[in-house]
Design an enzyme around this catalytic site. Structure first.
Site, PDB file in Angstrom:
ATOM      1  CE  LYS A  13     136.785  72.099  88.610  1.00  0.00           C
ATOM      2  NZ  LYS A  13     135.616  72.954  89.288  1.00  0.00           N
ATOM      3  NE  ARG A  88     137.085  76.252  83.896  1.00  0.00           N
ATOM      4  CZ  ARG A  88     137.956  76.244  85.038  1.00  0.00           C
ATOM      5  NH1 ARG A  88     138.781  75.045  85.184  1.00  0.00           N
ATOM      6  NH2 ARG A  88     137.701  77.069  85.838  1.00  0.00           N
ATOM      7  NE  ARG A 127     138.898  77.477  96.490  1.00  0.00           N
ATOM      8  CZ  ARG A 127     138.653  77.295  95.571  1.00  0.00           C
ATOM      9  NH1 ARG A 127     138.671  75.948  94.938  1.00  0.00           N
ATOM     10  NH2 ARG A 127     138.162  78.215  94.614  1.00  0.00           N
ATOM     11  NE  ARG A 160     141.313  79.827  93.428  1.00  0.00           N
ATOM     12  CZ  ARG A 160     140.479  78.810  92.706  1.00  0.00           C
ATOM     13  NH1 ARG A 160     140.928  77.574  93.033  1.00  0.00           N
ATOM     14  NH2 ARG A 160     140.002  79.242  91.676  1.00  0.00           N
ATOM     15  NE  ARG A 171     136.353  81.036  90.143  1.00  0.00           N
ATOM     16  CZ  ARG A 171     136.558  80.805  91.435  1.00  0.00           C
ATOM     17  NH1 ARG A 171     136.289  81.708  92.175  1.00  0.00           N
ATOM     18  NH2 ARG A 171     136.576  79.414  91.521  1.00  0.00           N
TER      19      ARG A 171
HETATM   20  P1  AP5 Z   1     137.575  72.802  95.551  1.00  0.00           P
HETATM   21  O1  AP5 Z   1     137.769  71.291  95.760  1.00  0.00           O
HETATM   22  O2  AP5 Z   1     138.549  73.631  95.662  1.00  0.00           O
HETATM   23  O3  AP5 Z   1     136.651  72.945  94.214  1.00  0.00           O
HETATM   24  P2  AP5 Z   1     136.994  72.868  92.842  1.00  0.00           P
HETATM   25  O4  AP5 Z   1     135.722  72.211  92.129  1.00  0.00           O
HETATM   26  O5  AP5 Z   1     138.268  72.552  92.639  1.00  0.00           O
HETATM   27  O6  AP5 Z   1     136.807  74.417  92.625  1.00  0.00           O
HETATM   28  P3  AP5 Z   1     137.776  75.593  91.892  1.00  0.00           P
HETATM   29  O7  AP5 Z   1     137.316  76.942  92.320  1.00  0.00           O
HETATM   30  O8  AP5 Z   1     139.095  75.302  92.067  1.00  0.00           O
HETATM   31  O9  AP5 Z   1     137.153  75.415  90.629  1.00  0.00           O
HETATM   32  P4  AP5 Z   1     137.528  76.457  89.336  1.00  0.00           P
HETATM   33  O10 AP5 Z   1     136.976  75.678  88.098  1.00  0.00           O
HETATM   34  O11 AP5 Z   1     136.650  77.530  89.577  1.00  0.00           O
HETATM   35  O12 AP5 Z   1     138.902  77.005  89.597  1.00  0.00           O
HETATM   36  P5  AP5 Z   1     140.113  76.715  88.750  1.00  0.00           P
HETATM   37  O13 AP5 Z   1     141.482  76.771  89.569  1.00  0.00           O
HETATM   38  O14 AP5 Z   1     140.063  75.506  87.857  1.00  0.00           O
HETATM   39  O15 AP5 Z   1     136.375  72.880  96.879  1.00  0.00           O
HETATM   40  C1  AP5 Z   1     135.886  74.255  97.082  1.00  0.00           C
HETATM   41  C2  AP5 Z   1     135.822  74.462  98.613  1.00  0.00           C
HETATM   42  O16 AP5 Z   1     134.645  73.503  98.981  1.00  0.00           O
HETATM   43  C3  AP5 Z   1     136.747  74.027  99.558  1.00  0.00           C
HETATM   44  O17 AP5 Z   1     136.803  75.087 100.518  1.00  0.00           O
HETATM   45  C4  AP5 Z   1     136.486  72.795  99.821  1.00  0.00           C
HETATM   46  O18 AP5 Z   1     137.106  72.414 101.146  1.00  0.00           O
HETATM   47  C5  AP5 Z   1     135.056  72.570  99.965  1.00  0.00           C
HETATM   48  N1  AP5 Z   1     134.368  71.392  99.859  1.00  0.00           N
HETATM   49  C6  AP5 Z   1     134.725  70.378  98.944  1.00  0.00           C
HETATM   50  N2  AP5 Z   1     133.916  69.336  98.842  1.00  0.00           N
HETATM   51  C7  AP5 Z   1     132.831  69.733  99.983  1.00  0.00           C
HETATM   52  C8  AP5 Z   1     131.851  69.164 100.439  1.00  0.00           C
HETATM   53  N3  AP5 Z   1     131.459  67.808 100.121  1.00  0.00           N
HETATM   54  N4  AP5 Z   1     131.050  69.604 101.597  1.00  0.00           N
HETATM   55  C9  AP5 Z   1     131.383  70.913 101.813  1.00  0.00           C
HETATM   56  N5  AP5 Z   1     132.464  71.593 101.295  1.00  0.00           N
HETATM   57  C10 AP5 Z   1     133.217  71.057 100.396  1.00  0.00           C
HETATM   58  O19 AP5 Z   1     140.358  78.062  87.563  1.00  0.00           O
HETATM   59  C11 AP5 Z   1     140.665  79.343  88.305  1.00  0.00           C
HETATM   60  C12 AP5 Z   1     140.782  80.379  86.921  1.00  0.00           C
HETATM   61  O20 AP5 Z   1     141.898  79.642  85.827  1.00  0.00           O
HETATM   62  C13 AP5 Z   1     139.448  80.216  85.854  1.00  0.00           C
HETATM   63  O21 AP5 Z   1     138.448  81.196  86.456  1.00  0.00           O
HETATM   64  C14 AP5 Z   1     140.224  80.601  84.706  1.00  0.00           C
HETATM   65  O22 AP5 Z   1     140.263  82.111  84.682  1.00  0.00           O
HETATM   66  C15 AP5 Z   1     141.580  79.952  84.681  1.00  0.00           C
HETATM   67  N6  AP5 Z   1     141.647  78.480  84.268  1.00  0.00           N
HETATM   68  C16 AP5 Z   1     141.586  77.298  84.698  1.00  0.00           C
HETATM   69  N7  AP5 Z   1     141.632  76.342  83.916  1.00  0.00           N
HETATM   70  C17 AP5 Z   1     141.323  76.882  82.578  1.00  0.00           C
HETATM   71  C18 AP5 Z   1     141.029  76.265  81.273  1.00  0.00           C
HETATM   72  N8  AP5 Z   1     141.180  74.848  80.910  1.00  0.00           N
HETATM   73  N9  AP5 Z   1     140.726  77.267  80.353  1.00  0.00           N
HETATM   74  C19 AP5 Z   1     140.787  78.511  80.611  1.00  0.00           C
HETATM   75  N10 AP5 Z   1     140.880  79.096  81.691  1.00  0.00           N
HETATM   76  C20 AP5 Z   1     141.303  78.178  82.623  1.00  0.00           C
HETATM   77 MG    MG Z   2     140.107  73.502  91.920  1.00  0.00          MG
END
Ligand code: AP5
Ligand code: MG
Ligand code: ZN
Length: 215
Positions: A13, A88, A127, A160, A171
């Site tokens: 994402k 979410r 990552r 992270r 997660r």
């Molecule tokens: P990346 O693009 O970073 O993936 P992502 O989908 O953004 O994954 P996240 O880990 O950021 O999602 P998340 O939902 O767990 O975390 P968030 O920060 O939202 O890519 C990942 C890796 O893959 C990278 O190394 C990239 O280079 C690689 N990659 C990308 N595309 C690729 C490809 N095509 N091929 C190979 N490799 C590839 O949330 C974190 C925490 O915050 C949650 O656990 C929760 O506690 C809290 N939180 C956040 N939002 C909310 C909410 N709305 N409500 C409640 N709690 C929340």
């Molecule tokens: Mg992300």
């Protein structure tokens, strides 16, 4: 365009959102990034959020909704934005609908980036992120030219806190039980689209643009 990006942790994402910003200059609102900034600043909100994030649980809706409501009211959001990692769960999706209705606005699309569960662990443990410019790397799939150093700005990369195996497992469970049902929620509203999130990042981006009808 007002877009919601859906997808499991590690689906890409953030990676796709960054490409959309570069090309279309639309602000990305990542609740994860906003929460990590609050944790780093040691604000009250950040202190409350940290324990949930470290466990891989969702931060309470009340905290996240307040943050989003404030952010989408900024002027830079007038012509659209990308919501990354929000909503979410169904309660957040309904609250977002309510906020948008109040502003006389609606979402254009919810785009699900689909990646098989077995690929996600390696994407997340591998990552690395630039602490200065936010550029993302992966030690397995897209390593920087020089170890631990950003290709774009030369700053140091970090891992992270929640990209540890136990937290990732949690997660992924939370995603399946609470977030995946949103695909059905937005399908019911007729605005859900999906793309295959496996393969080369640029090719996925081309499909994202095509699927959203962007040129
Ligand atoms: P990346 O693009 O970073 O993936 P992502 O989908 O953004 O994954 P996240 O880990 O950021 O999602 P998340 O939902 O767990 O975390 P968030 O920060 O939202 O890519 C990942 C890796 O893959 C990278 O190394 C990239 O280079 C690689 N990659 C990308 N595309 C690729 C490809 N095509 N091929 C190979 N490799 C590839 O949330 C974190 C925490 O915050 C949650 O656990 C929760 O506690 C809290 N939180 C956040 N939002 C909310 C909410 N709305 N409500 C409640 N709690 C929340
Ligand atoms: Mg992300
Ligand atoms: Zn950088």
């Amino acid at each position: 365009m007002r877009l919601v990006l859906l997808g499991a942790p590690g689906a890409g994402k953030g990676t796709q959102a960054k490409l959309l910003i570069e090309k279309y200059n639309t602000p990305q609102i990542s609740t994860g990034d906003l929460l990590r900034a609050a944790v780093a600043a040691e604000s009250d909100l950040g202190k409350e959020a940290k324990s949930y994030m470290d466990r891989g649980d969702l931060v309470p809706d009340r905290v996240v909704l307040g943050m989003v409501k404030e952010r989408i009211a900024h002027d830079d959001c007038l012509s659209g934005y990308i919501l990354d990692g929000f909503p979410r769960n169904t309660a957040q999706a309904e609250a977002l609908d309510g906020m948008l209705a109040e502003m006389d606005m609606a979402l254009d699309a919810a785009l699900s980036v689909d990646v098989p569960m077995e690929d996600l662990m390696k994407r997340l443990t591998g990552r690395r992120t630039c602490q200065k410019c936010g550029q993302m790397y992966n030690i397995y799939f897209s390593a920087p030219a020089e170890e631990n150093k950003c290709d774009k700005c030369g700053s140091e990369l970090y891992q992270r806190d929640d990209d540890r195996e136990e937290t990732i497992t949690k997660r992924l469970e939370v995603y399946e039980s609470q977030t995946a049902p949103l695909i059905e929620y937005y399908t019911g509203k007729g605005i859900c689209r999906s793309v295959d999130g496996t393969g080369a990042i640029d090719e996925i981006f081309a499909t994202v643009c095509e699927t959203l009808g962007l040129d």
